[in-house]
Scaffold this motif. Structure first.
Motif, short mmCIF file in Angstrom:
data_model
loop_
_atom_site.label_atom_id
_atom_site.label_comp_id
_atom_site.label_asym_id
_atom_site.label_seq_id
_atom_site.Cartn_x
_atom_site.Cartn_y
_atom_site.Cartn_z
N ASN A 98 0.78 -0.80 0.11
CA ASN A 98 0.25 -0.02 -0.21
C ASN A 98 0.99 1.51 0.14
N TRP B 150 0.88 6.56 -4.39
CA TRP B 150 -0.63 6.89 -5.72
C TRP B 150 -0.55 8.12 -5.33
N ASN C 81 0.50 9.67 -8.23
CA ASN C 81 0.29 8.57 -9.31
C ASN C 81 -1.26 9.95 -9.48
N SER C 82 -1.40 9.85 -8.71
CA SER C 82 -3.41 11.19 -8.69
C SER C 82 -2.72 11.87 -9.44
N GLU D 253 2.13 -0.37 -6.48
CA GLU D 253 3.13 1.03 -7.47
C GLU D 253 2.18 2.10 -8.53
N LEU E 146 -1.35 2.26 -9.04
CA LEU E 146 -2.27 2.51 -8.68
C LEU E 146 -1.90 4.84 -8.70
N THR E 147 -3.90 4.73 -8.62
CA THR E 147 -3.97 6.21 -8.03
C THR E 147 -5.11 6.08 -7.01
N LEU E 148 -5.15 7.22 -5.77
CA LEU E 148 -5.38 6.85 -4.93
C LEU E 148 -6.92 6.60 -4.79
N GLY F 190 -6.68 2.77 -4.87
CA GLY F 190 -5.70 2.31 -3.81
C GLY F 190 -6.35 2.34 -2.37
#
Lengths: 327, 322
Positions: free
Chosen positions: B112, B117, B120-121, B267, B269-271, B274
């Motif tokens: 996690n 995340w 990324n977001s 690694e 994923l976005t929030l 996530g």
């Protein structure tokens, strides 16, 4: 809501807002009367090219390609994807097929949620809009506050309400306990799971419809209320005979979009109840995405999506005509 | 945003399913209150009863308490949140939950990686918004200001696509992402987002309201269409562009269903997706779960506090057509 209606020149409530009501005839006139319109023949096409490419690639083509997929036994993981005609659709009506039970259970759950949630999602925002249409200190702050949950994503809302709904450690049961209400299994028993999902949805999206109602109310000419005042009409009658008819188009818009939004419900049930208890809150979109994007049986999943879309189209059109007739 | 956030082709501003009518007037709500004092004298002459203020306060509490509770819980000790009876007022404060999800050396970091995340977001929402604005404003300009063959067809098509429910695109666009090798990459979230019709429609309405005189004099001075677009139309459209940008950013930041299925590596994923895995991993460790939710909520709440007016007016204008 038809395409024609969506692009037709605005009427009633919208007229007061000015600039947008510049209609096409006026623009055409302005352009043709101007002798200065000297752009290369290809210029407009170059401007729209990126958008048209995206529209074609990710909207128009997929809408057709999805139907093509639904006519095949389309397993993403397998090399061969044999053509099966309407078999995926027939399976949805065949009690012995594996997709029949999950699909109709999902449809039933989606229908339940839509029927239960839409009245609250329309009427509570209407009430809030009436309050917001009065003058009081910190009105703008209040307006911003009730809209605030909507800017939070469903994942934040889902996590937060899972905690609030926790039977033993959650805030809801704590507060209800003050009033002598015994512990409620929000996520594990019915009808509480549905009530919880409706509550979340109301809390999350209430500001959206309230703001649209408010904008509609502020577009109703004030002299109608003044005339009613002079004639001695009470506030309730003013609401019934001026506000409600004045909001007719806004009502059609809100009811239609709210039905569609409720029929699209996914995140709340996915995150908060995970479809439970049992499969009682597993919505049509959950069934469809599980089938197509987790099990990768995309043919049957696409058939499901077109079936749901067909239902929604019928509901939208029916709703439009019912609400339009009501005078 | 929202309710109908499952249109992968409309990730940006998918909540708004219908065309805005008075989108051109960013002051739709403010304007009516500010410019028409007469209405308010007439219509709001009545006094609000004390009961009205009681109701307002209760409603305000309903919207404030859950968010404050989320925030407070994120600073609590895990056992304290499972005490019976529930402690309403926290007795102990700790940054333990934040350390758990933000410290790269914590046990949570592998499965996690919340900071990743978050990044990324941020990247997806920023790139997606810029891409959306560039594409939509370029398309809206000739639709509003030029004559060309196919203009009406394009506009009608664009409106028609607003009526296609988003879930129709899930399966075929997933296959499209696979074909483009965009699965499990940010491009699946950034690029298709600009295919939505709302942005183009919204900006076209605004561009229509800009007077022609300015561009006519620019034409006399020998400006070409690109110059007129970038030097005249875009600067004059700032309010509309800000509105669209903030709606688009919120839409990308909050988008859930599409990233949930097109991203899979922890690694990548976005929030939003996530947080779903964080919830699965920490179930009733509520401080950790609430810390995750807080990390996702704070940026949009800050953005909202600053640009609240644009968000609300953008939404208000979307319903005016009815």
């Amino acid at each position: 809501m038809s395409v024609q209606d969506a692009v037709a020149p605005s009427s009633g409530a919208t007229e007061v807002h000015g600039p947008a009501t510049v209609d096409r005839a006026h623009v055409d006139l302005a352009l043709s009367s101007s002798k200065l319109r000297h752009h290369h023949r290809l210029t407009p096409y170059l401007f729209v090219l990126p958008y048209v490419a995206l529209l074609g690639l990710f909207t128009l083509w997929p809408a057709i390609y999805g139907f093509y997929i639904s006519l095949h036994d389309w397993d993403f993981m397998l090399g061969t994807k044999p053509f099966v005609g309407m078999q995926n659709y027939k399976n949805l009506f065949d009690e012995t097929s594996t997709t029949y039970q999950p699909f109709w259970n999902g449809m039933k759950n989606t229908l339940t949620f839509t029927v239960v949630s839409v009245p609250f999602l329309v009427l509570i925002p209407l009430g809030l809009a009436v309050m917001l249409n009065r003058k009081f200190p910190l009105r703008t702050v209040f307006r911003a506050l009730i809209f605030a949950p909507f800017v939070l994503g469903i994942s934040v809302i889902g996590l937060l309400f899972t905690y609030l709904f926790d039977a033993r450690y959650g805030l809801f049961n704590k507060i209800l306990g003050w009033f002598g209400v015994p512990e409620i299994g929000w996520l594990t028993t019915q009808p509480w799971a549905w009530i919880g999902l409706v509550l979340v949805t109301v809390w999350w999206t209430i500001g959206f419809n309230a703001i649209i109602f408010l904008a509609g109310m502020q577009g109703i000419p004030v002299d109608q209320y003044e005339a009613a005042d002079i004639d001695g009409a009470g506030k309730l009658n003013q609401f019934r005979f001026i506000t409600v008819p004045g909001l007719r188009n806004v009502f059609i818009f809100i009811v239609t979009t709210t039905i569609l939004a409720s029929a699209n419900m996914f995140g709340q049930a996915y995150l908060i109840t995970n479809g439970g208890p049992g499969d009682s809150t597993r919505t049509a979109i959950m069934v469809m995405t599980e089938e197509g994007l987790r099990q990768f049986r995309m043919g049957s999943a696409s058939a499901m999506s077109y079936m749901l879309a067909a239902f929604l189209a019928v509901v939208s059109v029916a709703n439009f005509f019912v609400m339009r007739e009501k005078k | 945003m929202s309710v109908q956030s499952n249109n992968p082709a409309n990730t940006g501003v998918s909540q708004v399913t219908a065309p805005p009518a008075s989108a051109a007037d960013p002051d739709a709500l403010e304007g009516t209150t500010a410019n028409r004092p007469r209405r308010h004298r007439a219509y709001n002459r009545e006094h609000n009863s004390p009961l009205f203020y009681v109701a307002l306060s209760l409603i305000a509490m309903v919207f404030i308490v859950p968010v404050v509770w989320m925030f407070l819980t994120s600073f609590r000790v895990s056992e304290d949140t499972r005490a019976i009876p529930i402690q309403l007022i926290p007795r102990r404060f700790t940054l333990g939950a934040y350390r758990m999800i933000l410290d790269p050396n914590s046990e949570a970091a592998g499965a996690n990686p919340v900071p990743t995340w978050f990044l990324n977001s941020m990247i997806v929402a920023t790139l997606g918004t810029v891409w959306n604005i560039v594409v939509a404003s370029m398309a809206a300009y000739p639709l509003a200001r030029m004559q060309f063959k196919g203009r009406n067809l394009l506009f009608a098509t664009l409106i028609a696509t607003m009526f296609i429910p988003g879930f129709i695109f899930l399966m075929p666009n997933y296959l499209m992402m696979d074909r483009l090798h965009w699965l499990d990459t940010i491009w699946a979230l950034v690029i298709p987002g600009a295919a939505g019709a709302f942005g183009v429609f919204f900006l076209r309405q605004f561009f229509l309201s800009i007077p022609h005189e300015l561009e006519e004099s620019a034409l006399i001075d020998g400006a070409n269409q690109w110059t007129i677009f970038t030097r005249i139309i875009v600067p004059l459209s700032e309010p509309a562009l800000v509105t669209l940008a903030v709606l688009s950013f919120l839409g990308h930041w909050n988008d859930f269903i599409w990233p949930l299925f097109v991203l899979f590596s922890p690694e990548k994923l976005t929030l939003a997706p996530g947080l779903a895995t964080l919830k699965g991993a920490y179930v009733t460790d509520y401080p950790v779960v609430m810390a995750g939710a807080t990390v996702a909520a704070v940026p949009v709440l800050i953005l909202y506090v600053i640009l609240q007016r644009y968000v609300i007016e953008g939404v208000a204008s979307s319903g005016l057509k009815g």
